[in-house]
Design a protein around this motif. Structure first.
Motif, PDB file in Angstrom:
ATOM      1  N   ILE A 198     -25.069 -20.858  20.872  1.00  0.00           N
ATOM      2  CA  ILE A 198     -25.959 -21.820  21.437  1.00  0.00           C
ATOM      3  C   ILE A 198     -26.415 -22.935  20.660  1.00  0.00           C
ATOM      4  O   ILE A 198     -26.406 -24.070  21.147  1.00  0.00           O
ATOM      5  N   ARG A 199     -26.700 -22.646  19.232  1.00  0.00           N
ATOM      6  CA  ARG A 199     -27.042 -23.733  18.440  1.00  0.00           C
ATOM      7  C   ARG A 199     -25.706 -24.644  18.452  1.00  0.00           C
ATOM      8  O   ARG A 199     -26.031 -25.995  18.646  1.00  0.00           O
ATOM      9  N   GLU A 200     -24.575 -24.231  18.297  1.00  0.00           N
ATOM     10  CA  GLU A 200     -23.351 -25.066  18.204  1.00  0.00           C
ATOM     11  C   GLU A 200     -23.225 -25.823  19.260  1.00  0.00           C
ATOM     12  O   GLU A 200     -23.127 -27.162  19.422  1.00  0.00           O
ATOM     13  N   GLU A 201     -23.386 -25.302  20.681  1.00  0.00           N
ATOM     14  CA  GLU A 201     -23.263 -26.043  21.886  1.00  0.00           C
ATOM     15  C   GLU A 201     -24.199 -26.965  22.131  1.00  0.00           C
ATOM     16  O   GLU A 201     -24.043 -28.322  22.558  1.00  0.00           O
ATOM     17  N   CYS A 202     -25.587 -26.564  21.904  1.00  0.00           N
ATOM     18  CA  CYS A 202     -26.634 -27.663  22.133  1.00  0.00           C
ATOM     19  C   CYS A 202     -26.961 -28.812  21.181  1.00  0.00           C
ATOM     20  O   CYS A 202     -27.271 -30.048  21.505  1.00  0.00           O
ATOM     21  N   CYS A 203     -26.257 -28.659  20.092  1.00  0.00           N
ATOM     22  CA  CYS A 203     -26.098 -29.611  19.028  1.00  0.00           C
ATOM     23  C   CYS A 203     -25.200 -30.829  19.496  1.00  0.00           C
ATOM     24  O   CYS A 203     -25.313 -31.756  19.184  1.00  0.00           O
ATOM     25  N   LYS A 204     -24.467 -30.548  20.542  1.00  0.00           N
ATOM     26  CA  LYS A 204     -23.538 -31.719  20.916  1.00  0.00           C
ATOM     27  C   LYS A 204     -24.291 -32.704  21.659  1.00  0.00           C
ATOM     28  O   LYS A 204     -23.811 -33.830  21.859  1.00  0.00           O
ATOM     29  N   TYR A 205     -25.500 -32.422  22.149  1.00  0.00           N
ATOM     30  CA  TYR A 205     -25.999 -33.335  22.834  1.00  0.00           C
ATOM     31  C   TYR A 205     -27.255 -34.039  22.396  1.00  0.00           C
ATOM     32  O   TYR A 205     -28.001 -35.109  22.818  1.00  0.00           O
ATOM     33  N   GLY A 206     -27.668 -33.799  21.256  1.00  0.00           N
ATOM     34  CA  GLY A 206     -28.720 -34.207  20.325  1.00  0.00           C
ATOM     35  C   GLY A 206     -29.181 -33.427  19.205  1.00  0.00           C
ATOM     36  O   GLY A 206     -28.671 -32.176  19.014  1.00  0.00           O
ATOM     37  N   SER A 207     -30.306 -34.013  18.450  1.00  0.00           N
ATOM     38  CA  SER A 207     -30.757 -33.218  17.199  1.00  0.00           C
ATOM     39  C   SER A 207     -31.598 -31.855  18.000  1.00  0.00           C
ATOM     40  O   SER A 207     -32.508 -32.151  18.542  1.00  0.00           O
TER      41      SER A 207
END
Length: 331
Positions: A259-268
């Motif tokens: 989830i961290r990897e996926e969510c980092c694609k859109y911002g910090s």
């Protein structure tokens, strides 16, 4: 006289649509005979289904039963899954009811979701659905409040594509208000869901319950927030994990990392919270995922990208979450 013989045949026949490709008449007869016996609807030792006629080109079949009553009871299998397909069971179109005989099955088969949602005070209308969601994905969203008795996603007859609205009824009528409270006004992609009772007269059946629901109901997996429409820095992801998937430490770390990897694609990403189940304790927010972004703009980007996406074969549902509540761990 001929008409009466014709109708005698129709009262013991059922139309079955959406049948699996390449299915045989024998396997279909066997399936229905077995289901009738398992559900206790077979009224004598031998087989209730006498014959099956399949039209392969048009994807439908006709079943012929040995008795009028068993034909009616078999209507309870409308929506049953056969070889991965949800069957559509109807009376033949020129059928005329026999006087004094019940039209509807007296029995609800557990686990079978009918494809016809009859008018009743508990029939729900679900509007504002993104057109790319299919039957199973919409059902999944609705069943987070309880098992369905009936469900119908309305489709364009020419293209078979969803028209963006559906009707449903729950097995337990108590789930109806919970679903309204939890889903009405929820952001789904670029749309907002409209969930309400389908019959206007029934809307005010219990006005106090309806006024109070958003405040007092702890809806499983979903909580109504007054400002859920305005972007905040915290995104709440629903229908992405099941509590039992979070029990094992290694599985938990792996899910957190994905989830961290996926969510980092859109911002910090500032922080992530995934409440875990604790034996014998009701953990608030268990089954939800909370992601805190550096800004509301990043959070909005993530929402647009993730809503409606598939994660472990489940459709992701998103909403903004109140940052103060997030920091106080009020999930």
């Amino acid at each position: 006289m001929e008409a009466s013989v014709e109708n005698d045949k129709l009262v013991v026949s059922l139309y079955v649509g959406n049948i699996p490709f390449g299915v045989t008449e024998e396997s279909m007869a066997e399936f229905f005979n077995t289901q009738m016996r398992l559900a206790g609807l077979s009224q004598a030792p031998s087989n209730p289904v006498l014959a099956v006629q399949i039209n392969q080109d048009k994807n439908f079949a006709f079943l012929e039963f040995r008795s009028v009553d068993e034909t009616t009871q078999a209507m309870a299998f409308d929506g049953i899954i056969f070889q991965g397909q949800s069957l559509k069971i109807r009376r033949p179109h020129d059928y005329r009811p026999l006087p004094g005989i019940s039209e509807q099955p007296a029995f609800h088969v557990p686990g079978v979701v009918s494809t016809v949602v009859p008018d009743s005070p508990h029939k729900l209308f679900i509007g504002g659905l993104p057109n790319y969601l299919n039957d199973d994905q919409v059902k999944e969203l609705l069943t987070s409040f309880g098992p369905l008795k009936a469900f119908n996603l309305v489709k364009d007859s020419a293209t078979s594509l969803s028209k963006g609205y559906a009707f449903c009824e729950y097995v337990d009528i108590g789930a109806t208000d919970q679903a309204v409270a939890g889903l009405n006004g929820m952001q789904l992609g670029d749309k907002k869901l409209i969930v309400q009772r389908a019959s206007v007269g029934a809307k005010n059946a219990n006005p106090t319950a309806i006024i109070e629901t958003p405040v007092t109901l702890q809806v499983p997996g979903l909580q109504r927030l007054q400002n859920s429409g305005l972007p905040t820095e915290v995104l709440c992801l629903l229908n992405m994990v099941m509590p039992e998937e979070l029990l094992d430490d290694e599985d938990y770390e792996e899910i957190l990392e994905d989830i961290r990897e996926e969510c980092c694609k859109y911002g910090s990403v500032r922080s992530i919270e995934i409440p875990r189940p604790i034996d014998g304790v009701e953990v608030p927010g268990c089954g939800k995922i909370f992601v805190e972004y550096g800004s509301a703009a990043d959070c909005q980007k993530a929402m647009q990208a993730l809503t409606g996406r598939k994660f472990a074969n489940r459709v992701v549902v998103t909403k903004y979450y109140n940052p103060d509540m997030y920091h106080r761990h009020e999930f």
